[in-house]
Design a protein around this motif. Structure first.
Motif, PDB file in Angstrom:
ATOM      1  N   PRO A  87       0.767  -1.245   0.000  1.00 50.52           N
ATOM      2  CA  PRO A  87       0.000   0.000   0.000  1.00 50.52           C
ATOM      3  C   PRO A  87       0.799   1.298   0.000  1.00 50.52           C
ATOM      4  O   PRO A  87       0.252   2.345  -0.362  1.00 50.52           O
ATOM      5  CB  PRO A  87      -0.808  -0.104   1.300  1.00 50.52           C
ATOM      6  CG  PRO A  87       0.070  -0.908   2.214  1.00 50.52           C
ATOM      7  CD  PRO A  87       0.764  -1.896   1.328  1.00 50.52           C
ATOM      8  N   LEU A  88       2.065   1.281   0.414  1.00 52.48           N
ATOM      9  CA  LEU A  88       2.757   2.541   0.674  1.00 52.48           C
ATOM     10  C   LEU A  88       3.469   3.116  -0.544  1.00 52.48           C
ATOM     11  O   LEU A  88       4.065   2.385  -1.346  1.00 52.48           O
ATOM     12  CB  LEU A  88       3.780   2.357   1.804  1.00 52.48           C
ATOM     13  CG  LEU A  88       3.230   1.947   3.162  1.00 52.48           C
ATOM     14  CD1 LEU A  88       4.333   1.973   4.213  1.00 52.48           C
ATOM     15  CD2 LEU A  88       2.068   2.828   3.594  1.00 52.48           C
ATOM     16  N   THR A  89       3.432   4.433  -0.663  1.00 51.79           N
ATOM     17  CA  THR A  89       4.237   5.133  -1.668  1.00 51.79           C
ATOM     18  C   THR A  89       5.702   5.059  -1.261  1.00 51.79           C
ATOM     19  O   THR A  89       6.027   4.761  -0.104  1.00 51.79           O
ATOM     20  CB  THR A  89       3.816   6.606  -1.761  1.00 51.79           C
ATOM     21  OG1 THR A  89       4.146   7.254  -0.514  1.00 51.79           O
ATOM     22  CG2 THR A  89       2.328   6.745  -2.057  1.00 51.79           C
ATOM     23  N   PRO A  90       6.627   5.367  -2.178  1.00 53.38           N
ATOM     24  CA  PRO A  90       8.046   5.380  -1.795  1.00 53.38           C
ATOM     25  C   PRO A  90       8.329   6.312  -0.615  1.00 53.38           C
ATOM     26  O   PRO A  90       9.094   5.956   0.293  1.00 53.38           O
ATOM     27  CB  PRO A  90       8.737   5.854  -3.074  1.00 53.38           C
ATOM     28  CG  PRO A  90       7.835   5.404  -4.167  1.00 53.38           C
ATOM     29  CD  PRO A  90       6.452   5.557  -3.628  1.00 53.38           C
ATOM     30  N   GLY A 259      13.405  -6.756   7.543  1.00 54.76           N
ATOM     31  CA  GLY A 259      12.024  -6.705   7.986  1.00 54.76           C
ATOM     32  C   GLY A 259      11.058  -7.295   6.965  1.00 54.76           C
ATOM     33  O   GLY A 259      10.046  -7.862   7.329  1.00 54.76           O
ATOM     34  N   ASP A 260      11.393  -7.158   5.676  1.00 53.00           N
ATOM     35  CA  ASP A 260      10.545  -7.668   4.597  1.00 53.00           C
ATOM     36  C   ASP A 260       9.121  -7.147   4.728  1.00 53.00           C
ATOM     37  O   ASP A 260       8.155  -7.885   4.527  1.00 53.00           O
ATOM     38  CB  ASP A 260      10.573  -9.198   4.581  1.00 53.00           C
ATOM     39  CG  ASP A 260      10.162  -9.762   3.209  1.00 53.00           C
ATOM     40  OD1 ASP A 260       9.900  -8.964   2.297  1.00 53.00           O
ATOM     41  OD2 ASP A 260      10.113 -11.001   3.084  1.00 53.00           O
ATOM     42  N   ARG A 261       8.991  -5.858   5.079  1.00 54.37           N
ATOM     43  CA  ARG A 261       7.670  -5.267   5.274  1.00 54.37           C
ATOM     44  C   ARG A 261       6.962  -5.102   3.943  1.00 54.37           C
ATOM     45  O   ARG A 261       7.492  -4.568   2.993  1.00 54.37           O
ATOM     46  CB  ARG A 261       7.789  -3.887   5.947  1.00 54.37           C
ATOM     47  CG  ARG A 261       6.462  -3.171   6.138  1.00 54.37           C
ATOM     48  CD  ARG A 261       6.651  -1.693   6.356  1.00 54.37           C
ATOM     49  NE  ARG A 261       7.553  -1.100   5.391  1.00 54.37           N
ATOM     50  CZ  ARG A 261       7.229  -0.858   4.109  1.00 54.37           C
ATOM     51  NH1 ARG A 261       6.024  -1.141   3.667  1.00 54.37           N
ATOM     52  NH2 ARG A 261       8.121  -0.344   3.287  1.00 54.37           N
ATOM     53  N   HIS A 262       5.698  -5.575   3.911  1.00 58.15           N
ATOM     54  CA  HIS A 262       4.844  -5.387   2.749  1.00 58.15           C
ATOM     55  C   HIS A 262       3.623  -4.505   3.064  1.00 58.15           C
ATOM     56  O   HIS A 262       2.979  -4.017   2.154  1.00 58.15           O
ATOM     57  CB  HIS A 262       4.346  -6.739   2.221  1.00 58.15           C
ATOM     58  CG  HIS A 262       5.392  -7.557   1.554  1.00 58.15           C
ATOM     59  ND1 HIS A 262       6.385  -8.206   2.261  1.00 58.15           N
ATOM     60  CD2 HIS A 262       5.624  -7.835   0.242  1.00 58.15           C
ATOM     61  CE1 HIS A 262       7.173  -8.850   1.399  1.00 58.15           C
ATOM     62  NE2 HIS A 262       6.740  -8.656   0.185  1.00 58.15           N
ATOM     63  N   GLY A 263       3.322  -4.358   4.338  1.00 58.19           N
ATOM     64  CA  GLY A 263       2.129  -3.613   4.739  1.00 58.19           C
ATOM     65  C   GLY A 263       2.442  -2.189   5.135  1.00 58.19           C
ATOM     66  O   GLY A 263       3.384  -1.566   4.634  1.00 58.19           O
ATOM     67  N   ALA A 264       1.670  -1.680   6.091  1.00 58.84           N
ATOM     68  CA  ALA A 264       1.788  -0.279   6.503  1.00 58.84           C
ATOM     69  C   ALA A 264       2.420  -0.121   7.877  1.00 58.84           C
ATOM     70  O   ALA A 264       2.487   0.968   8.409  1.00 58.84           O
ATOM     71  CB  ALA A 264       0.420   0.387   6.491  1.00 58.84           C
ATOM     72  N   THR A 265       2.903  -1.230   8.464  1.00 61.73           N
ATOM     73  CA  THR A 265       3.554  -1.193   9.758  1.00 61.73           C
ATOM     74  C   THR A 265       4.928  -1.796   9.639  1.00 61.73           C
ATOM     75  O   THR A 265       5.111  -2.851   9.033  1.00 61.73           O
ATOM     76  CB  THR A 265       2.739  -1.996  10.797  1.00 61.73           C
ATOM     77  OG1 THR A 265       1.411  -1.474  10.861  1.00 61.73           O
ATOM     78  CG2 THR A 265       3.366  -1.904  12.176  1.00 61.73           C
ATOM     79  N   ALA A 266       5.912  -1.140  10.221  1.00 67.80           N
ATOM     80  CA  ALA A 266       7.289  -1.643  10.146  1.00 67.80           C
ATOM     81  C   ALA A 266       7.412  -2.961  10.893  1.00 67.80           C
ATOM     82  O   ALA A 266       6.811  -3.150  11.952  1.00 67.80           O
ATOM     83  CB  ALA A 266       8.249  -0.612  10.730  1.00 67.80           C
TER      84      ALA A 266
END
Length: 267
Positions: A87-90, A259-266
């Motif tokens: 979901p996040l922009t750069p 972290g391999d974050r894909h969502g909106a939380t670190a």
């Protein structure tokens, strides 16, 4: 796995890696000035859903339910071509990752965004270098034998980044073209480029240990000289990450966290 004891901060000293968990104490941060987020994704990352049928096969009820859905669907899904995007922009992704390092650990935050087979996010941020200094990086999908390995390629030379990306993408699409060893050699020859083997024990195609193990060993035998480190991944199981600890020790490579974050939380 060789260990030399555990510190009060929850640190474990391996042969060439000191593993610290900041939730057990921030004492280790006093030894450093900066922390780096090396693995996270933005909306420019196309995330494969091929794992869905592979995962379902491990559970009889899920496999049965998915099979029924596919049979009755008006337009049966093509899992090998379908994808979703985070979901996040750069800008949002960069700010989130930097804030985690600075606010939770207390170090100066550095961020390397790694979308799947795309450098669009860091290239966008290049125009904001004063506010968001970001290297040009990606998570490269490398078809190998019966599986696919993911490599974090960090800090490509900006002026050559799009040409390099095109070459890497061409290999992902057609592995029989330019030999992998030649591509790896050219990347490793760039003095500022970091190559991390992301979640090296993730059996992406669900081959099973007996088939996946030999493919992984062959890949490492041929390419270990190009790999600078192995990743401990925040969304993989601790059992798998524990095996990565031993794998890195065996191949004499340091570990880095991702972290391999894909969502909106670190992560």
């Amino acid at each position: 796995m060789k260990e030399s004891g555990q510190s009060p901060a929850g640190s474990v000293n391996l042969a060439i890696t000191k593993l610290s968990c900041f939730w057990n104490g921030r004492g280790f941060a006093r030894e450093h000035r900066s922390g780096v987020s090396l693995h996270s994704h933005t909306k420019h990352s196309k995330e494969s859903v091929l794992f869905i049928p592979n995962f379902a096969r491990k559970w009889a009820v899920l496999d049965w339910a998915l099979g029924n859905l596919i049979k009755t669907a008006k337009f049966p899904p093509h899992f090998n071509r379908a994808y979703w995007t985070p979901p996040l922009t750069p800008e949002m992704a960069y700010d989130l990752e930097r804030a985690q390092v600075e606010e939770q650990i207390g170090l100066r935050g550095m961020v390397s965004l790694t979308d799947h087979d795309s450098i669009e996010a860091p290239m966008i941020l290049q125009s904001q270098a004063a506010e968001r200094p970001t290297p040009v990086s990606l998570e490269w999908s490398v078809p190998y034998g019966e599986t696919v390995f993911h490599l974090g390629i960090h800090n490509l030379p900006v002026e050559r980044a799009r040409d390099i990306m095109a070459t890497l993408a061409a290999h992902t699409k057609n592995p029989e073209g330019v030999p992998l060893a030649d591509l790896m050699d050219s990347l490793a020859a760039m003095p500022d480029v970091l190559i991390v083997f992301n979640h090296p024990l993730w059996d992406f195609n669900g081959l099973g240990e007996e088939r996946f193990g030999p493919v992984l060993n062959k890949f490492l035998e041929q390419n270990i000289r190009f790999l600078h480190g192995f990743e401990l991944n925040a969304i993989r199981t601790w059992k798998e990450n524990g095996a990565v600890l031993r794998l890195a020790d065996c191949w004499r490579r340091p570990l880095v966290s991702g972290g391999d974050r894909h969502g909106a939380t670190a992560n």
